[in-house]
Design a protein around this motif. Sequence first.
Motif, short mmCIF file in Angstrom:
data_model
loop_
_atom_site.label_atom_id
_atom_site.label_comp_id
_atom_site.label_asym_id
_atom_site.label_seq_id
_atom_site.Cartn_x
_atom_site.Cartn_y
_atom_site.Cartn_z
N TRP A 112 0.82 -1.21 0.00
CA TRP A 112 0.00 0.00 0.00
C TRP A 112 0.86 1.26 0.00
CZ3 TRP A 112 0.33 3.67 3.79
CH2 TRP A 112 0.99 3.29 4.98
N PHE A 113 2.00 1.22 0.69
CA PHE A 113 2.82 2.43 0.77
C PHE A 113 3.42 2.78 -0.59
CE2 PHE A 113 6.88 4.62 1.45
CZ PHE A 113 6.45 5.71 2.20
N VAL A 114 3.98 1.78 -1.28
CA VAL A 114 4.58 2.02 -2.59
C VAL A 114 3.51 2.45 -3.58
CG1 VAL A 114 5.79 0.96 -4.54
CG2 VAL A 114 6.49 0.44 -2.19
N LYS A 115 2.35 1.80 -3.51
CA LYS A 115 1.27 2.10 -4.46
C LYS A 115 0.79 3.55 -4.33
CE LYS A 115 -3.16 0.28 -6.06
NZ LYS A 115 -3.85 1.54 -6.12
N ASP A 116 0.75 4.04 -3.10
CA ASP A 116 0.23 5.39 -2.88
C ASP A 116 1.32 6.42 -2.65
OD1 ASP A 116 -2.57 4.81 -3.03
OD2 ASP A 116 -2.41 3.81 -1.10
N LEU A 117 2.58 6.03 -2.83
CA LEU A 117 3.69 6.96 -2.60
C LEU A 117 3.58 8.24 -3.43
CD1 LEU A 117 6.33 7.59 -1.16
CD2 LEU A 117 7.54 6.31 -2.96
N PRO A 118 3.25 8.17 -4.73
CA PRO A 118 3.12 9.42 -5.50
C PRO A 118 2.06 10.36 -4.91
CG PRO A 118 3.25 7.56 -6.99
CD PRO A 118 3.08 6.99 -5.61
N LEU A 119 0.98 9.78 -4.39
CA LEU A 119 -0.06 10.61 -3.78
C LEU A 119 0.45 11.25 -2.49
CD1 LEU A 119 -3.01 11.49 -4.15
CD2 LEU A 119 -3.68 9.54 -2.74
N PHE A 120 1.24 10.50 -1.71
CA PHE A 120 1.84 11.06 -0.50
C PHE A 120 2.75 12.24 -0.84
CE2 PHE A 120 1.47 6.62 1.50
CZ PHE A 120 0.30 6.95 2.16
N ILE A 121 3.53 12.09 -1.91
CA ILE A 121 4.44 13.17 -2.31
C ILE A 121 3.65 14.42 -2.70
CG2 ILE A 121 6.17 13.87 -4.01
CD1 ILE A 121 7.05 10.92 -4.09
N ALA A 122 2.60 14.22 -3.52
CA ALA A 122 1.78 15.36 -3.94
C ALA A 122 1.14 16.02 -2.72
CB ALA A 122 0.69 14.89 -4.91
N PHE A 123 0.66 15.21 -1.77
CA PHE A 123 0.06 15.74 -0.56
C PHE A 123 1.07 16.54 0.25
CE2 PHE A 123 -0.07 15.07 4.02
CZ PHE A 123 -1.24 15.73 4.36
N GLY A 124 2.29 15.99 0.39
CA GLY A 124 3.31 16.67 1.17
C GLY A 124 3.67 18.02 0.60
N VAL A 125 3.80 18.09 -0.72
CA VAL A 125 4.13 19.35 -1.39
C VAL A 125 3.01 20.37 -1.18
CG1 VAL A 125 4.47 20.44 -3.65
CG2 VAL A 125 5.67 18.31 -3.08
N LEU A 126 1.77 19.92 -1.38
CA LEU A 126 0.61 20.79 -1.19
C LEU A 126 0.57 21.34 0.22
CD1 LEU A 126 -2.24 21.91 -1.90
CD2 LEU A 126 -3.15 19.68 -1.26
N ALA A 127 0.76 20.47 1.21
CA ALA A 127 0.70 20.89 2.61
C ALA A 127 1.80 21.89 2.94
CB ALA A 127 0.81 19.66 3.52
N ALA A 128 3.01 21.65 2.40
CA ALA A 128 4.15 22.50 2.74
C ALA A 128 3.99 23.92 2.20
CB ALA A 128 5.43 21.87 2.21
#
Length: 536
Positions: A167-183
Amino acid sequence: MSNVNVPALVVFVLFFALVTVMGFLASRWRRADNALHLDEWGLGGRSFGTWVTWFLLGGDLYTAYTFIAVPAAVYATGGAGFFAVPYTIIAYPLVFLFLPRLWSVSRVHGYVTPADFVRGRYGSRPLSLVVALTGILATMPYIALQLVGIQAVLDVLGVGGGENANWFVKDLPLFIAFGVLAAYTYSSGLRAPALIAFVKDTLIYVVIIVAVIYIPIRLGGFGHIFDAVSHQYATTKAGSLTVPENKQWTYATLALGSSLALFMYPHSVTGVLASKSRNTVRRNMALMPAYSLMLGLLALLGFMAIAAGVSKGDKNFNNQLSVPRLFADMFPDWFTGVAFAAIGIGALVPAAIMSIAAANLFTRNIYKEWLKPAATAADETRVAKLVSLLVKVGALAFVLGMDKQAAINLQLLGGLWIVQTFVAIVGGLFTRWFHHWALFAGWAAGMAYGTWEAYGISSKSTKHFGGNAAEIPGIGEMGYIGLTAFVLNLLVAVALTLVLRAVKAPQGPDETKPSDYTAEAGDEELENAPEPVAAH
């Protein structure tokens, strides 16, 4: 990773990197005199002119979900999916009447949220609280759907490690996009989405104009497209080019109800209050219908997807992927990357504004009003920044923990909820006749009725909240639940106001006066200037 469209992914990443840099640099754009003030972080210093506001509102209202869902609705149902076009056409003349008044009174009194206005107009903390809570509640699934839009693009790009990855690898791109947005939202506040909106809206216009010219040429013209759509609907019985007679009430009431709800959303109000003048708001309401033209062209992509055969006979095809699949099949890889970047950035801009708007509501109307009345402007800004992060975390958890259809159903429910604030907000902009407890009761009646009716609707994919239409009491036609609940809300508010006025029930203090509703920029300084000292 063997199915990754590398050229499209490279273009997508380059645009994503560009807007990320812009997001962080936005804190230096129109640098604030005092960054630790909610007016600066949450409203961009109330300094945006006509063009910035136009791009900001466009980025705010026309989201990745719009890009994905409107053509998907047309793809699935046909003509009924075009309801989004008339509702935006109805909305702009309507809001032209009241948004300048909301801007003026908010400028004079320093209101940051619609709930601030309700508090000042009616002198009612409970009514202000439920308006704030409704705004936050309706916004959360909307933010989640922006992440769903990014996820749909990533699925078609082939990134995330495939279905067999953890699940982590599959959703990693979404995590990255979320992190950038939040920052960058935390760092730059409303200035970030305002600056990025220039890129987002330009990309969307370019992609749609190219799509409505290039794709029909590839498919043999619009005549062939409509012939293919007619044959598809005749074969599957799943839709119709026109709105069927038994769905015309639903179509009309959904368009009207949605037009009432559009500028009740907190993120829409945030974009308006960030404008530097009353005339800026008026000019934008005159210019915004250009986006309705774009929306009509966008909806046609649903028909093009049918003619292109994007489902390839897959009975389990997800309609939400119809546009990404169409672009991937029709465009050269490099332009597919541009189109996907338009959708991805089209998710980041509104998600940022929505999280800021929800944070403003919590900070002003819950934290400061109920938890810490002595909070300073710096305290408010710090809390708003933290809450904006928590809102995004909640949206991300929602996307990862629930299926996409649940997110869509709850967003439809959010429209039903937010329209219940219309009577208190818009009514208050023109009259003080309504009693605040009558408005509270009307809101409660509309929320309870609408939610209960929606809960009882099932679909193939869910037992509850499976649709937004039910029989209209007394008429017998199927109609949009949100509009029926709104009518109930209004009737209760009017009836109880008559009763409370008859018994002379006390009303809360009104801190506004008639001239506040037509004030222009600069008038608030005159309003708050000290009285001249008499000469001796």
